[in-house]
Scaffold this motif. Structure first.
Motif, short mmCIF file in Angstrom:
data_model
loop_
_atom_site.label_atom_id
_atom_site.label_comp_id
_atom_site.label_asym_id
_atom_site.label_seq_id
_atom_site.Cartn_x
_atom_site.Cartn_y
_atom_site.Cartn_z
N TYR A 18 71.65 -44.81 -5.11
CA TYR A 18 70.70 -43.67 -5.22
C TYR A 18 71.18 -42.64 -4.43
CZ TYR A 18 67.28 -46.73 -7.41
OH TYR A 18 66.88 -47.68 -8.52
N GLU A 112 57.94 -43.32 -6.35
CA GLU A 112 58.33 -44.80 -5.86
C GLU A 112 59.87 -44.42 -5.19
OE1 GLU A 112 58.60 -47.96 -8.45
OE2 GLU A 112 56.60 -47.47 -9.28
N PHE A 116 61.11 -45.09 -1.57
CA PHE A 116 62.29 -45.69 -1.24
C PHE A 116 63.20 -44.76 -0.15
CE2 PHE A 116 66.92 -46.28 -2.25
CZ PHE A 116 67.09 -47.77 -1.97
N TYR A 117 63.18 -43.75 -0.39
CA TYR A 117 64.17 -42.79 0.53
C TYR A 117 63.87 -42.83 1.71
CZ TYR A 117 67.11 -40.70 -3.30
OH TYR A 117 68.04 -40.58 -4.43
N LYS A 119 61.40 -44.86 3.32
CA LYS A 119 61.57 -46.15 4.01
C LYS A 119 62.98 -46.21 4.59
CE LYS A 119 61.87 -50.97 2.98
NZ LYS A 119 61.86 -52.04 1.91
N HIS A 120 64.03 -46.01 4.06
CA HIS A 120 65.28 -46.32 4.33
C HIS A 120 65.85 -45.37 5.53
CE1 HIS A 120 66.12 -49.93 2.02
NE2 HIS A 120 65.57 -49.43 1.41
#
Length: 133
Positions: A18, A112, A116-117, A119-120
C-alpha cells in the motif's frame, strides 16, 4: 516534531504494497491518515497539494510540517521527487505547493484503507518517538 524523526517513522511504518499505491492512486487517503495521526499528537501540520505544471501534469497530496512536505515515501521535495523517478537533471519540473483542506480527501469506500494507514502510522510514530525520547 523533527523532520528526520517524521521521515523515519513514515519509512518504518509497515504499509506493505500500500506504500506504493499511496504514491499513485491513494495519495489523498495516505495524506489524510498522516494528517490525522499528527493531529492526534498535537503536531501542527497542513494538508498540501503538489502540482507539476510541466510535461506530464499531475497532482499529489502531501502533509506539510514546518517548511517540509511528506508523503508515503517520507520527505518530499522537487529534488527528492527527481531522484525517486530518475528524472534527468536537464528536464524542467515546475512543482508548486498549495494549501488544501482535510475535508473530503477521499470517498467513503476508502475508509478501511484510511484506518489501515492511520493504525500503522500511529504505531510507527509512537515507536520512533519512544526511541528518540
Amino acid at each position: 516534531m523533527n523532520a528526520e524523526i517524521l521521515d523515519s517513522a513514515i519509512k518504518q511504518a509497515k504499509l506493505g504494497r500500500y506504500r506504493r499505491e499511496a504514491q499513485v492512486d491513494t495519495c489523498a487517503v495516505f495524506a489524510a491518515a498522516l494528517y490525522d495521526a499528527l493531529q492526534a499528537l498535537d503536531v501542527p501540520c497542513t494538508m498540501v497539494t503538489a502540482l507539476n505544471k510541466t510535461g506530464n501534469r499531475w497532482a499529489h497530496a502531501l502533509v506539510q510540517v514546518g517548511d517540509r512536505y511528506f508523503d508515503s515515501m517520507g520527505e518530499f521535495s522537487t529534488a527528492i521527487y527527481r531522484a525517486r523517478v530518475k528524472i534527468h537533471p536537464k528536464v524542467t519540473l515546475d512543482i508548486s505547493y498549495t494549501e488544501d483542506t482535510r475535508d473530503e480527501c477521499y470517498e467513503p469506500e476508502f475508509d478501511e484503507l484510511h484506518a489501515f494507514y492511520l493504525k500503522h502510522l500511529t504505531k510507527s510514530l509512537a515507536a520512533v518517538a519512544a526511541v528518540t525520547n
